[in-house]
Motif scaffolding. Sequence first.
Motif, PDB file in Angstrom:
ATOM      1  N   ASP A   1      -0.633   9.868  13.403  1.00 24.63           N
ATOM      2  CA  ASP A   1      -0.997  10.431  14.703  1.00 24.63           C
ATOM      3  C   ASP A   1      -1.777   9.408  15.527  1.00 24.63           C
ATOM      4  O   ASP A   1      -1.534   9.246  16.726  1.00 24.63           O
ATOM      5  N   GLN A   2      -2.710   8.711  14.873  1.00 21.44           N
ATOM      6  CA  GLN A   2      -3.489   7.698  15.577  1.00 21.44           C
ATOM      7  C   GLN A   2      -2.577   6.565  16.036  1.00 21.44           C
ATOM      8  O   GLN A   2      -2.698   6.086  17.163  1.00 21.44           O
ATOM      9  N   SER A   3      -1.651   6.157  15.185  1.00 19.76           N
ATOM     10  CA  SER A   3      -0.701   5.103  15.554  1.00 19.76           C
ATOM     11  C   SER A   3       0.161   5.551  16.729  1.00 19.76           C
ATOM     12  O   SER A   3       0.426   4.776  17.647  1.00 19.76           O
ATOM     13  N   GLY A   4       0.593   6.796  16.712  1.00 21.09           N
ATOM     14  CA  GLY A   4       1.385   7.329  17.813  1.00 21.09           C
ATOM     15  C   GLY A   4       0.603   7.360  19.107  1.00 21.09           C
ATOM     16  O   GLY A   4       1.131   7.020  20.173  1.00 21.09           O
TER      17      GLY A   4
ATOM     18  N   THR B   1       0.830  -1.204   0.000  1.00 21.49           N
ATOM     19  CA  THR B   1       0.000   0.000   0.000  1.00 21.49           C
ATOM     20  C   THR B   1       0.866   1.255   0.000  1.00 21.49           C
ATOM     21  O   THR B   1       0.584   2.213  -0.728  1.00 21.49           O
ATOM     22  N   ALA B   2       1.930   1.248   0.809  1.00 19.54           N
ATOM     23  CA  ALA B   2       2.841   2.403   0.850  1.00 19.54           C
ATOM     24  C   ALA B   2       3.516   2.604  -0.500  1.00 19.54           C
ATOM     25  O   ALA B   2       3.631   3.735  -0.984  1.00 19.54           O
ATOM     26  N   ARG B   3       3.950   1.507  -1.126  1.00 19.75           N
ATOM     27  CA  ARG B   3       4.591   1.605  -2.438  1.00 19.75           C
ATOM     28  C   ARG B   3       3.630   2.216  -3.449  1.00 19.75           C
ATOM     29  O   ARG B   3       3.987   3.123  -4.201  1.00 19.75           O
ATOM     30  N   SER B   4       2.399   1.742  -3.450  1.00 21.08           N
ATOM     31  CA  SER B   4       1.389   2.257  -4.369  1.00 21.08           C
ATOM     32  C   SER B   4       1.122   3.739  -4.119  1.00 21.08           C
ATOM     33  O   SER B   4       1.018   4.533  -5.060  1.00 21.08           O
ATOM     34  N   ALA B   5       1.036   4.127  -2.848  1.00 25.00           N
ATOM     35  CA  ALA B   5       0.781   5.524  -2.498  1.00 25.00           C
ATOM     36  C   ALA B   5       1.926   6.425  -2.948  1.00 25.00           C
ATOM     37  O   ALA B   5       1.696   7.516  -3.487  1.00 25.00           O
ATOM     38  N   VAL B   6       3.157   5.966  -2.753  1.00 26.01           N
ATOM     39  CA  VAL B   6       4.317   6.762  -3.154  1.00 26.01           C
ATOM     40  C   VAL B   6       4.359   6.904  -4.674  1.00 26.01           C
ATOM     41  O   VAL B   6       4.618   7.991  -5.207  1.00 26.01           O
ATOM     42  N   GLN B   7       4.089   5.829  -5.382  1.00 26.24           N
ATOM     43  CA  GLN B   7       4.094   5.894  -6.841  1.00 26.24           C
ATOM     44  C   GLN B   7       2.994   6.815  -7.352  1.00 26.24           C
ATOM     45  O   GLN B   7       3.216   7.609  -8.260  1.00 26.24           O
ATOM     46  N   ALA B   8       1.819   6.740  -6.757  1.00 25.58           N
ATOM     47  CA  ALA B   8       0.713   7.600  -7.174  1.00 25.58           C
ATOM     48  C   ALA B   8       0.997   9.060  -6.832  1.00 25.58           C
ATOM     49  O   ALA B   8       0.678   9.963  -7.619  1.00 25.58           O
ATOM     50  N   ALA B   9       1.603   9.299  -5.691  1.00 20.08           N
ATOM     51  CA  ALA B   9       1.872  10.667  -5.246  1.00 20.08           C
ATOM     52  C   ALA B   9       2.798  11.407  -6.195  1.00 20.08           C
ATOM     53  O   ALA B   9       2.692  12.631  -6.347  1.00 20.08           O
ATOM     54  N   ALA B  10       3.695  10.676  -6.830  1.00 21.68           N
ATOM     55  CA  ALA B  10       4.647  11.318  -7.738  1.00 21.68           C
ATOM     56  C   ALA B  10       3.954  11.999  -8.914  1.00 21.68           C
ATOM     57  O   ALA B  10       4.513  12.928  -9.508  1.00 21.68           O
TER      58      ALA B  10
ATOM     59  N   LYS C   1       5.989  16.649   8.704  1.00 14.56           N
ATOM     60  CA  LYS C   1       4.812  17.393   8.234  1.00 14.56           C
ATOM     61  C   LYS C   1       4.999  18.890   8.455  1.00 14.56           C
ATOM     62  O   LYS C   1       4.661  19.688   7.584  1.00 14.56           O
ATOM     63  N   ALA C   2       5.572  19.278   9.570  1.00 14.85           N
ATOM     64  CA  ALA C   2       5.824  20.701   9.820  1.00 14.85           C
ATOM     65  C   ALA C   2       6.777  21.264   8.776  1.00 14.85           C
ATOM     66  O   ALA C   2       6.586  22.386   8.293  1.00 14.85           O
TER      67      ALA C   2
ATOM     68  N   ARG D   1      -3.118  13.752   0.568  1.00 15.11           N
ATOM     69  CA  ARG D   1      -2.518  12.441   0.864  1.00 15.11           C
ATOM     70  C   ARG D   1      -1.635  12.544   2.106  1.00 15.11           C
ATOM     71  O   ARG D   1      -1.647  11.664   2.968  1.00 15.11           O
ATOM     72  N   ILE D   2      -0.863  13.617   2.198  1.00 13.54           N
ATOM     73  CA  ILE D   2       0.011  13.823   3.353  1.00 13.54           C
ATOM     74  C   ILE D   2      -0.818  13.988   4.616  1.00 13.54           C
ATOM     75  O   ILE D   2      -0.505  13.415   5.661  1.00 13.54           O
ATOM     76  N   ASP D   3      -1.895  14.761   4.524  1.00 14.06           N
ATOM     77  CA  ASP D   3      -2.767  14.959   5.688  1.00 14.06           C
ATOM     78  C   ASP D   3      -3.368  13.638   6.161  1.00 14.06           C
ATOM     79  O   ASP D   3      -3.439  13.371   7.366  1.00 14.06           O
ATOM     80  N   ARG D   4      -3.800  12.784   5.220  1.00 13.33           N
ATOM     81  CA  ARG D   4      -4.357  11.473   5.598  1.00 13.33           C
ATOM     82  C   ARG D   4      -3.282  10.615   6.254  1.00 13.33           C
ATOM     83  O   ARG D   4      -3.526   9.959   7.272  1.00 13.33           O
TER      84      ARG D   4
END
Length: 148
Positions: A48-51, A20-29, A84-85, A39-42
């Motif tokens: 944040d939830q994981s943290g 999923t991460a690979r797909s997201a990175v490829q799509a983001a480009a 993110k900042a 995408r970054i906000d999501r």
Amino acid sequence: MTQHTDFSTRLDDLQQRVATARSAVQAAAAESDAQLKQRIDRAQANLDQSGENARQEASQAADSARAKWAQLKADAAAKMSDVKANIDKRTRQGDAKVAADDADWAEADAAEALDFADWAVENAQLAMLGAIDARAYADKLAKAADNS
């Protein structure tokens, strides 16, 4: 194996997350600035939830290994907040040299994150092998005790 030692399922889940991460990175480009920001906000919200989950686990941890892992996850979440900042800061800057330096930093940070992920996988493998060995030893002792 107990619920906590179903390593195959956890590895399958991790493999799916990597895909999923690979797909997201490829799509983001190929996305627009607005799409990339969404995408970054999501991703930030998920992190944040994981943290938060990691912080709760750390406060409830019964042993030091779980506490250490929860702290590592919480630290990673804090690091992503910094990323993110920096992304937000870059959107406010117009200097090409500063932007190029920020891009170099961001790429180096991404490479370090991948190095950490590689280490984490190796560490997880060792931990799983140790857990399997410990369970086999415990089962062997239990069987020997039953036979005596």
